[in-house]
Design a protein around this motif. Structure first.
Motif, PDB file in Angstrom:
ATOM      1  N   THR A  29       0.809  -1.217   0.000  1.00  0.00           N
ATOM      2  CA  THR A  29       0.000   0.000   0.000  1.00  0.00           C
ATOM      3  C   THR A  29       0.842   1.266   0.000  1.00  0.00           C
ATOM      4  O   THR A  29       0.623   2.177  -0.815  1.00  0.00           O
ATOM      5  N   GLN A  30       1.816   1.332   0.881  1.00  0.00           N
ATOM      6  CA  GLN A  30       2.578   2.569   1.051  1.00  0.00           C
ATOM      7  C   GLN A  30       3.792   2.684   0.138  1.00  0.00           C
ATOM      8  O   GLN A  30       4.228   3.791  -0.176  1.00  0.00           O
ATOM      9  N   HIS A  31       4.324   1.542  -0.309  1.00  0.00           N
ATOM     10  CA  HIS A  31       5.530   1.575  -1.141  1.00  0.00           C
ATOM     11  C   HIS A  31       5.386   0.578  -2.290  1.00  0.00           C
ATOM     12  O   HIS A  31       6.083  -0.437  -2.346  1.00  0.00           O
TER      13      HIS A  31
ATOM     14  N   CYS B 241      17.145  -0.175   1.319  1.00  0.00           N
ATOM     15  CA  CYS B 241      16.368   0.960   1.839  1.00  0.00           C
ATOM     16  C   CYS B 241      15.057   1.084   1.060  1.00  0.00           C
ATOM     17  O   CYS B 241      15.063   1.315  -0.154  1.00  0.00           O
ATOM     18  N   ILE B 242      13.946   0.925   1.759  1.00  0.00           N
ATOM     19  CA  ILE B 242      12.625   1.048   1.131  1.00  0.00           C
ATOM     20  C   ILE B 242      12.154   2.497   1.156  1.00  0.00           C
ATOM     21  O   ILE B 242      11.629   3.025   0.173  1.00  0.00           O
ATOM     22  N   ALA B 243      12.355   3.133   2.291  1.00  0.00           N
ATOM     23  CA  ALA B 243      11.959   4.528   2.520  1.00  0.00           C
ATOM     24  C   ALA B 243      12.760   5.011   3.725  1.00  0.00           C
ATOM     25  O   ALA B 243      13.425   4.211   4.393  1.00  0.00           O
ATOM     26  N   PRO B 244      12.729   6.293   4.031  1.00  0.00           N
ATOM     27  CA  PRO B 244      13.446   6.756   5.220  1.00  0.00           C
ATOM     28  C   PRO B 244      13.038   5.981   6.471  1.00  0.00           C
ATOM     29  O   PRO B 244      11.850   5.848   6.769  1.00  0.00           O
ATOM     30  N   HIS B 245      14.031   5.410   7.133  1.00  0.00           N
ATOM     31  CA  HIS B 245      13.853   4.657   8.377  1.00  0.00           C
ATOM     32  C   HIS B 245      13.091   3.333   8.185  1.00  0.00           C
ATOM     33  O   HIS B 245      12.661   2.733   9.156  1.00  0.00           O
ATOM     34  N   LEU B 246      12.924   2.915   6.939  1.00  0.00           N
ATOM     35  CA  LEU B 246      12.280   1.631   6.644  1.00  0.00           C
ATOM     36  C   LEU B 246      13.203   0.818   5.754  1.00  0.00           C
ATOM     37  O   LEU B 246      13.564   1.255   4.653  1.00  0.00           O
ATOM     38  N   PHE B 247      13.596  -0.361   6.230  1.00  0.00           N
ATOM     39  CA  PHE B 247      14.592  -1.164   5.533  1.00  0.00           C
ATOM     40  C   PHE B 247      14.121  -2.609   5.375  1.00  0.00           C
ATOM     41  O   PHE B 247      13.212  -3.057   6.066  1.00  0.00           O
TER      42      PHE B 247
END
Length: 421
Positions: A265-267, A384-390
């Protein structure tokens, strides 16, 4: 104090959790199953009072970070892994076996002494090894291992008895599909990684005792919060505690399919990359030999001649390794077909090639999503998927195929990135 939530307690998630604790982070570790270990775990089923495993895993001496991680949590790899020089010999003694000694002299001696190969076979293999070394173990990125063998003019005997079992055990991908570049990288690390790098390290205990169980106890003593039997859902990902933000990170150390589901949903772009990856299966067939004359195999691991009708590449003597007398673990890499058919073919294969007639099928374990299909020019998702999400695991971008070492390094590298945020 930085806080990190890790979803998945396989070897990548455990490695990430250990590294995070070491760097003073507060850790919450979540695992859907009630046991840890991921694709290298023990099973509830037992034989002769000891657990079976979900697969017969083998490490090699080049697994530096994995062995160091085991020591970090208080384990002694030397007591849990049987070390032996690389041996890919068949029951009749044909094939390659490296003597104990420094590289590359052990490789030269092993090739020179190999039974079942002509001098033409050996000289072409030696020349190919020299070429690979001269080229820095690099080849065109779009080559398959089959193309590498053709270009190197390797004989059919060498391809069948050496390259194919090495490729299937390391990449779990057939020669005509497997990435030659990754295969050469694995060869480089094994053959030129220092003393003992090419050695086989075979577990002498169940996979739970090999690392995951001790690691969980170590993490708990360090103050980490362990949540087994806790499946993270897409709805959980919307909760404030799972929203990545400064001082709080989320690491998806689950399978590629599960990570794709949680990020859909988000990425969506990263999710689609992860979901598009192709995986290959590994089947382990456990056989019980009750022949009166059976006193174990000639060595802990024996290579098998494999084909579509005889699919197993290796057989392991669990009596010698894990005190399960009479139990054989037969490994079918890149397996295809129905569980029952595979098990029956392996049973017939072992009877024919090893001469043991009284074999019963104890258990057949099929890991359908065991490893990433290691194809040429494969595009793997970024860490790295998004900032602070790995994300971490043996499927994310990296130099190695789906191995325990690749998983461990991935988990450690994620935490190294988090330290600088």
């Amino acid at each position: 104090m930085k806080q990190v939530r890790i979803v998945g307690a396989g070897w990548a998630g455990l490695a990430a959790a250990v590294a995070a604790v070491q760097h003073g982070m507060q850790v919450h570790l979540y695992e859907t199953a009630h046991i840890s270990g991921g694709r290298a775990r023990k099973l509830p089923q037992t034989f002769a009072g000891h657990p079976l495993d979900n697969g017969q895993h083998v490490l090699i001496g080049a697994y530096r970070d994995t062995l160091a991680l085991m020591r970090t949590v208080g384990l002694e790899p030397e007591a849990l892994l049987k070390r032996m020089p690389l041996n890919l010999q068949f029951a009749n003694g044909q094939g390659l076996a490296l003597p104990d000694g420094p590289a590359p002299w052990n490789v030269l001696a092993g090739i020179a002494r190999a039974r079942g190969w002509t001098w033409h076979d050996k000289t072409h293999l030696l020349y190919a090894c020299w070429q690979w070394h001269r080229n820095g173990f690099i080849c065109p990125s779009d080559w398959t291992v089959t193309q590498l063998c053709t270009h190197s003019k390797l004989s059919p005997s060498v391809c069948e008895q050496l390259i194919e079992p090495l490729c299937l055990s390391a990449l779990n991908t057939p020669l005509h599909e497997a990435s030659a570049l990754v295969f050469l990288r694995v060869l480089h690390d094994a053959l030129l990684g220092g003393p003992g790098s090419a050695d086989l390290l075979i577990p002498t205990c169940d996979l739970g005792a090999l690392f995951p169980e001790t690691c969980l106890r170590w993490l708990q003593r360090q103050g980490a919060h362990i949540h087994l039997g806790h499946r993270i859902t897409a709805e959980d990902m919307m909760l404030p505690e799972f929203q990545p933000q400064p001082g709080q990170a989320l690491v998806l150390a689950c399978t590629a399919r599960e990570a794709a589901r949680l990020t859909a949903t988000q990425h969506p772009h990263w999710s689609q990359q992860a979901a598009a990856l192709t995986h290959t299966a590994i089947t382990t067939v456990y056989l019980h030999c009750t022949d009166k004359a059976f006193a174990g195999l000639t060595q802990p691991m024996v290579a098998l001649h494999s084909s579509a009708q005889q699919p197993a590449q290796f057989v392991f003597d669990r009596g010698v390794l894990t005190q399960q007398a009479g139990l054989l673990a037969c490994v079918v890499s890149a397996s295809q077909g129905e569980r029952h058919d595979i098990a029956e073919r392996v049973q017939q294969q072992v009877a024919q090639q090893l001469g043991w007639l009284h074999l019963s099928i104890v258990q057949t374990v099929v890991e359908k999503q065991a490893t990433l299909a290691c194809l040429p020019d494969l595009v793997r998702p970024e860490t790295c998927i998004a900032p602070h999400l790995f994300a971490c695991g043996d499927y994310v971008r990296g130099p190695y195929p789906s191995t325990l070492e690749g998983a461990v390094r991935s988990g450690q590298q994620v935490i190294a990135q988090l330290r600088h945020l």
